[in-house]
Design a protein around this motif. Structure first.
Motif, PDB file in Angstrom:
ATOM      1  N   GLY A   1      -5.764  -6.906   1.049  1.00 29.86           N
ATOM      2  CA  GLY A   1      -4.522  -6.517   0.415  1.00 29.86           C
ATOM      3  C   GLY A   1      -4.314  -7.050  -0.980  1.00 29.86           C
TER       4      GLY A   1
ATOM      5  N   ARG B   1       0.839  -1.209   0.000  1.00 30.04           N
ATOM      6  CA  ARG B   1       0.000   0.000   0.000  1.00 30.04           C
ATOM      7  C   ARG B   1       0.869   1.252   0.000  1.00 30.04           C
ATOM      8  NH1 ARG B   1      -2.958  -3.245   3.668  1.00 30.04           N
ATOM      9  NH2 ARG B   1      -1.918  -2.262   5.442  1.00 30.04           N
TER      10      ARG B   1
ATOM     11  N   GLU C   1       2.313   1.685  -3.475  1.00 25.68           N
ATOM     12  CA  GLU C   1       1.320   1.573  -4.561  1.00 25.68           C
ATOM     13  C   GLU C   1       1.671   0.433  -5.506  1.00 25.68           C
ATOM     14  OE1 GLU C   1       0.070   5.347  -6.283  1.00 25.68           O
ATOM     15  OE2 GLU C   1       1.085   6.394  -4.649  1.00 25.68           O
TER      16      GLU C   1
END
Length: 238
Positions: free
Chosen positions: A153, A45, A48
């Motif tokens: 995720g 995260r 990216e």
């Protein structure tokens, strides 16, 4: 020894692989697996990076991912490996590296190549005789991609999404694709495993001639090229 250059461009899907130094165990218990998985998604995260498939094995890991920005993959891997090393060393009262060397990198394109990597990664526990079927080992993305277990995720690859018009159809078709590795596609699947094990030795391209040419134009060093084998039955070959 000269360090191999890495490809750090964006929007190219990649199979990332690394293992413990001297093939030592890097995941000894559920706490270890959970700590690495949490860090993997946290840093994905942060940088990216879309994670599509993964498998954590006792002494190595596999991740299929796609960076959205250039030069983020090396940072993602540095943060992930160093964070886990710190945790592992503190837990086991040791020092030094736990990794064999720099991560391996296999660039891929096209639906057939991407799905082959999905299957190859998620069947790692089966090939290692840790479980009879992919559902029997907890630390892979199979449970999400094939069974629909929620995962905040995981990002479905665009080529995975082509397996069906909704998530249930995609999961069903993907389960059938995985099962085929032990049935009608067994010879083909085993041939792809041999190719991917060879390709894991270094940075390489797993895809079409066009894809290899496109990637080669972006780098200043030669890239090994691996393609899927076409295996025909006697009936198909006439």
């Amino acid at each position: 020894m000269t360090r191999r250059t890495r490809y750090s461009g964006a929007d190219v899907s990649q199979h990332i692989y690394d293992r413990g130094n001297n093939r030592q165990r890097i995941f000894a218990d559920e706490q270890d697996y959970a700590h690495f998985a949490a860090a993997m998604f946290r840093f994905a995260r942060k940088f990216e990076i879309a994670i599509h498939a993964w498998a954590l094995m006792p002494n190595h890991f596999h991740i299929l991912l796609t960076p959205s920005k250039p030069d983020t993959l090396p940072r993602f891997m540095q943060f992930l490996k160093s964070t886990y090393t710190t945790y592992f060393n503190m837990k086991n009262k040791r020092t030094g590296t736990i990794w064999e060397q720099r991560y391996k990198q296999l660039l891929a394109d096209d639906q057939e190549y991407i799905l082959e990597l999905y299957r190859y990664i998620e069947l790692n526990p089966v090939r290692a005789h840790l479980t009879k079927g992919p559902r029997g080992f907890h630390w892979t993305s199979y449970h999400t991609n094939a069974m629909g277990v929620p995962s905040g995720g995981l990002t479905p690859h665009p080529y995975y999404l082509l397996l069906g018009t909704d998530e249930h159809e995609r999961q069903k078709n993907y389960r059938e694709f995985v099962r085929a590795a032990f049935g009608k596609e067994r010879s083909f699947y085993e041939a792809q495993v041999a190719i991917l094990k060879t390709a894991a030795a270094s940075i390489a391209v797993y895809g079409s001639e066009e894809f290899h040419k496109k990637i080669s134009e972006r780098v200043t060093f030669a890239l090994p090229h691996y393609q899927r084998l076409v295996i025909m039955t006697e009936q198909e070959s006439g």
